[in-house]
Structure formats: structure tokens, C-alpha cells
Design a protein around this motif. Structure first.
Motif, PDB file in Angstrom:
ATOM      1  N   UNK A 247       0.813  -1.214   0.000  1.00 54.86           N
ATOM      2  CA  UNK A 247       0.000   0.000   0.000  1.00 54.86           C
ATOM      3  C   UNK A 247       0.843   1.260   0.000  1.00 54.86           C
ATOM      4  N   UNK A 248       1.903   1.276   0.804  1.00 54.02           N
ATOM      5  CA  UNK A 248       2.776   2.449   0.854  1.00 54.02           C
ATOM      6  C   UNK A 248       3.518   2.631  -0.464  1.00 54.02           C
ATOM      7  N   UNK A 249       3.907   1.518  -1.068  1.00 55.10           N
ATOM      8  CA  UNK A 249       4.608   1.609  -2.365  1.00 55.10           C
ATOM      9  C   UNK A 249       3.702   2.214  -3.419  1.00 55.10           C
ATOM     10  N   UNK A 250       2.436   1.824  -3.426  1.00 52.21           N
ATOM     11  CA  UNK A 250       1.486   2.348  -4.422  1.00 52.21           C
ATOM     12  C   UNK A 250       1.238   3.833  -4.240  1.00 52.21           C
ATOM     13  N   UNK A 251       1.315   4.337  -3.014  1.00 50.49           N
ATOM     14  CA  UNK A 251       1.025   5.754  -2.751  1.00 50.49           C
ATOM     15  C   UNK A 251       2.175   6.682  -3.126  1.00 50.49           C
ATOM     16  N   UNK A 252       3.371   6.177  -3.354  1.00 55.12           N
ATOM     17  CA  UNK A 252       4.527   7.031  -3.655  1.00 55.12           C
ATOM     18  C   UNK A 252       4.271   7.824  -4.916  1.00 55.12           C
TER      19      UNK A 252
END
Length: 252
Positions: A247-252
Motif C-alpha cells: 500500500x505504501x509503495x502504491x502511494x509514492x
């Protein structure tokens, strides 16, 4: 710099070009009268619509001409980056003009448009994803694994790549190589420096990173598409490999 990505806005005209690095270009404006010559002065008409473009091997020179104002994206790859993703510099491919793979176009867009402001981890990850995808296009799996000395391991790796989303087993991989599980596992580690399981996890996470940034499908579906039925297990493996959650990777 391992990857150079930029947008070019130019007036009608064109001119000569010389590309020491492997390069990809994506047209943002269609050019019905686009003309090009590669390796000579003999130009030919190559109409290219919006989102078409070119993939050119390193060391190419030529001439291009166009009659309308032009905008395009261009990405050039350093040899060191290509080497990291398994590109074989000894294998050559012909210059290509025309329709481009849709995922390649998306990755080029991201490489150019998100150059500023993105974290170093995200930028480097996406650079690797773009280089890896391009390598798979110009050097299909069958070619890229041809450097493996043992033909039995070539068969196993080809099978693994084709069935990455399946429930792979050591027994099935060893059977493809016509080896016992013990001898296959030992030969695989000797060749790749990691166990078959570690290799599968790494390949699955690399594919997941591309899906996370190029689609909006739920993370659970991304996990399933790369062979994980257990989303929490996928999340643990992803964070261990990448350093952040899916999820954090997708938000970058």
C-alpha cells in the motif's frame, strides 16, 4: 546517471541523431508524415500515431523529419542498469518503429513525468521495472535464459516464468529439468546464487511492483496475480524485499 528520461517539445523539422545508449521514444503528437532513415541517408515514410514510437539499440545513428510541431517522451538506459536486469549486450535487435507495448508506454510516462519529487527508492524501483520490462520485450525469456549453460535449468526457468502465478513446487521444477529435487536445488543455487524459492519470491515481487503502479486493482488481486493466495504473506514478502508495504509503495 543510469536512466535519462525527459519530454521534448520541438518545432517542425527534425534532423540527425546519434544514440550511444539503448533508447525508447513515445510520441505525444501523431505525425502522419514522419520520415526516418537509420544507418543511411535513405529516408522512408513511417507515419506514427500518438503513443506510437521507437525502440532503438545502442550505437544507432540516422535522420528523422516531421512537418508538424512535435512532442515526445524519450528514455535512454545506461549499460549498468540493463546489466542489472539481465539484458545481454551480446545479443542485438533491429530498430523498431510503430506500435509500442502498452505497459512500456505507461512505464515511460511514469519515468518522465515523476522524475521530480519521487523518493529515490521509488524512482530506482521504477527504473528497474522499466528496464526489466523492456529487456523482456527485446530479449524474450527464451533468449535471456539462453546464457544458462545447463539446458535442463533453461527449461526449468522458462517453466517458472510461464507459471509464476501458479502454485509452483520444487518437484515440478525438478521434473522440467529432468533432475531429482536434491540435484536440481543444488544446481540452481550454484547457477543463480539463491534457492529456487528465493528466486520465485523475487520474481513475484518484481511483477507485483509493476502491477501496483500501472493498475488500480485491489492489493489482494495483485497478490493473487503473482501467486499469493495469502495476502498477509504477500505483504510480509513484499516489505522484506522492497522495504515498504504494498500500500505504501502504491502511494509514492
Amino acid at each position: 546517471m543510469e536512466l535519462t528520461a525527459r519530454r521534448m517539445d520541438v518545432p517542425p523539422g527534425g534532423g540527425s541523431f546519434s544514440l550511444p545508449r539503448l533508447a525508447v521514444g513515445v510520441f505525444l503528437v501523431g505525425q502522419d508524415t514522419h520520415r526516418v532513415a537509420v544507418g543511411s541517408d535513405r529516408k522512408r515514410l513511417v507515419p506514427l500515431p500518438e503513443l506510437a514510437g521507437w525502440v532503438l539499440p545502442p550505437g544507432i545513428s540516422g535522420v528523422c523529419e516531421f512537418d508538424e510541431a512535435h512532442s515526445y517522451l524519450t528514455v535512454e538506459f545506461a549499460n549498468s542498469l540493463l546489466h542489472d536486469v539481465g539484458y545481454d549486450s551480446r545479443r542485438h535487435f533491429e530498430p523498431a518503429f510503430g506500435h509500442l507495448d502498452p505497459l512500456l508506454v505507461q512505464l515511460v510516462h511514469r519515468a518522465v513525468l515523476e522524475r521530480e519529487g519521487a523518493s529515490t527508492l521509488y524512482r530506482e524501483t521504477m527504473d528497474l521495472a522499466l528496464a526489466a520490462h523492456l529487456t523482456r520485450l527485446v530479449q524474450p525469456i527464451e533468449a535471456s535464459i539462453s546464457a544458462i549453460d545447463d539446458v535442463r535449468l533453461r527449461r526449468a526457468v522458462g517453466y517458472l516464468q510461464d507459471n509464476l502465478a501458479s502454485d509452483l513446487s520444487l518437484e515440478a521444477l525438478a521434473a522440467e529439468a529432468a533432475m531429482s529435487r536434491f540435484h536440481f536445488a543444488r544446481a540452481f543455487r550454484t547457477t543463480f546464487g539463491q534457492s529456487p524459492l528465493q528466486y520465485v519470491i523475487r520474481q513475484r515481487i518484481e511483477r507485483a511492483k509493476i502491477l501496483l503502479v500501472t493498475t488500480r486493482v485491489p492489493i489482494a488481486e495483485v497478490a493473487a496475480r503473482v501467486g499469493y493466495q495469502d495476502v498477509s504473506r504477500f505483504g510480509r514478502h513484499f516489505k522484506r524485499q522492497v522495504g515498504v508495504t504494498p500500500g505504501a509503495f502504491r502511494k509514492h
